[in-house]
Design a protein around this motif. Sequence first.
Motif, PDB file in Angstrom:
ATOM      1  N   GLN A   1       0.681  -1.146  -0.023  1.00  0.00           N
ATOM      2  CA  GLN A   1      -0.007   0.144   0.241  1.00  0.00           C
ATOM      3  C   GLN A   1       0.706   1.376   0.198  1.00  0.00           C
TER       4      GLN A   1
ATOM      5  N   TYR B   1       0.939   5.488  -0.079  1.00  0.00           N
ATOM      6  CA  TYR B   1      -0.036   6.521   0.230  1.00  0.00           C
ATOM      7  C   TYR B   1       0.590   7.913  -0.189  1.00  0.00           C
TER       8      TYR B   1
ATOM      9  N   THR C   1      -1.600  14.376  -0.059  1.00  0.00           N
ATOM     10  CA  THR C   1      -2.743  15.288  -0.634  1.00  0.00           C
ATOM     11  C   THR C   1      -2.409  16.529  -0.252  1.00  0.00           C
TER      12      THR C   1
ATOM     13  N   THR D   1      -7.313   4.596  -5.001  1.00  0.00           N
ATOM     14  CA  THR D   1      -8.248   5.403  -4.106  1.00  0.00           C
ATOM     15  C   THR D   1      -7.915   6.927  -3.958  1.00  0.00           C
TER      16      THR D   1
ATOM     17  N   SER E   1      -8.980  11.277  -3.259  1.00  0.00           N
ATOM     18  CA  SER E   1      -9.522  11.865  -2.242  1.00  0.00           C
ATOM     19  C   SER E   1      -9.858  13.138  -2.520  1.00  0.00           C
TER      20      SER E   1
ATOM     21  N   SER F   1      -4.808   9.161  -3.574  1.00  0.00           N
ATOM     22  CA  SER F   1      -4.282   9.380  -2.206  1.00  0.00           C
ATOM     23  C   SER F   1      -3.774   7.944  -1.685  1.00  0.00           C
ATOM     24  N   GLN F   2      -3.952   6.747  -2.679  1.00  0.00           N
ATOM     25  CA  GLN F   2      -3.619   5.366  -2.193  1.00  0.00           C
ATOM     26  C   GLN F   2      -3.728   4.644  -3.324  1.00  0.00           C
TER      27      GLN F   2
ATOM     28  N   THR G   1      -3.005   0.634  -3.683  1.00  0.00           N
ATOM     29  CA  THR G   1      -2.965  -0.970  -3.012  1.00  0.00           C
ATOM     30  C   THR G   1      -2.642  -2.096  -4.127  1.00  0.00           C
TER      31      THR G   1
ATOM     32  N   LYS H   1       4.390   7.356   1.996  1.00  0.00           N
ATOM     33  CA  LYS H   1       4.517   6.429   3.119  1.00  0.00           C
ATOM     34  C   LYS H   1       3.660   4.942   2.645  1.00  0.00           C
ATOM     35  N   THR H   2       4.482   3.797   3.115  1.00  0.00           N
ATOM     36  CA  THR H   2       4.276   2.815   2.423  1.00  0.00           C
ATOM     37  C   THR H   2       3.889   1.476   3.525  1.00  0.00           C
TER      38      THR H   2
END
Length: 245
Positions: free
Chosen positions: A66, A68, A71, A91, A93, A111-112, A114, A145-146
């Motif tokens: 995942q 991130y 934003t 995803t 946002s 924003s993400q 996966t 960030k992961t």
Amino acid sequence: MSAHRTALRRAGTVAALATAGVLAAAGVASAHVTVHPGSYAKGATDGVLTFRVPNEEDKAATTKVQVYLPTDHPVLGVLVTPQNGWTAKVTTSKLKTPVKTDDGTITDAVSQITWTGGRIGAGQYEDFNVAFGQLPDDADQLAFKTLQTYSDGNVVRWIEETAAGADEPENPAPVLKLTAKESEGGDATPAASAAATAGSAKSTTASSSSSDSTARGLGIAGLIVGVLGLAAGAFAVVRSRSPRS
């Protein structure tokens, strides 16, 4: 003598084990999730970011990744490439601060991302490519960030950011450096252009100075040659008259 040799062997063994331990620790510490390339120009467009995910476990495989995306300084126009054995879920946002572009105002951004369904075995790594339309131009770096999930349920959080002047944390987040923005003509920043202009001016001045010095030197040499020529001529005239007298 035998006791001396035994002591040397023990010392050698301890040293070898210590060295192996240091190298092993260094290998583990360096095997974290990274982003490539490590830097892009601010506001860069139409590029690709590659997230490299190594497997650190000997008895488990990586089964979920995942990533991130920030934003507060969003990456626009994000696209994922098909990955053999992996399924990507994107995803989006709502942005707190919409971004104005030439194509209009952007209110939503990815924003993400996966990835699931695949496996990264022991001693292996996987590259996950993400294309972008535009990077922000109001930040010096972006931290992605992961979370890395293993088949045994263990989750490694690569979310720590390195503070200025501090050592790298145990689980650092992948960081993309954003360098000075290039001009429309493809040149470097105004400061770099000014420096190049100043350097060119210095080079021109030095060249002119060198040319002037060369011209002066040639002029002086010419005068010397002329004077020597006149002296030689006068000596020849005087010598030719001497026998007659």
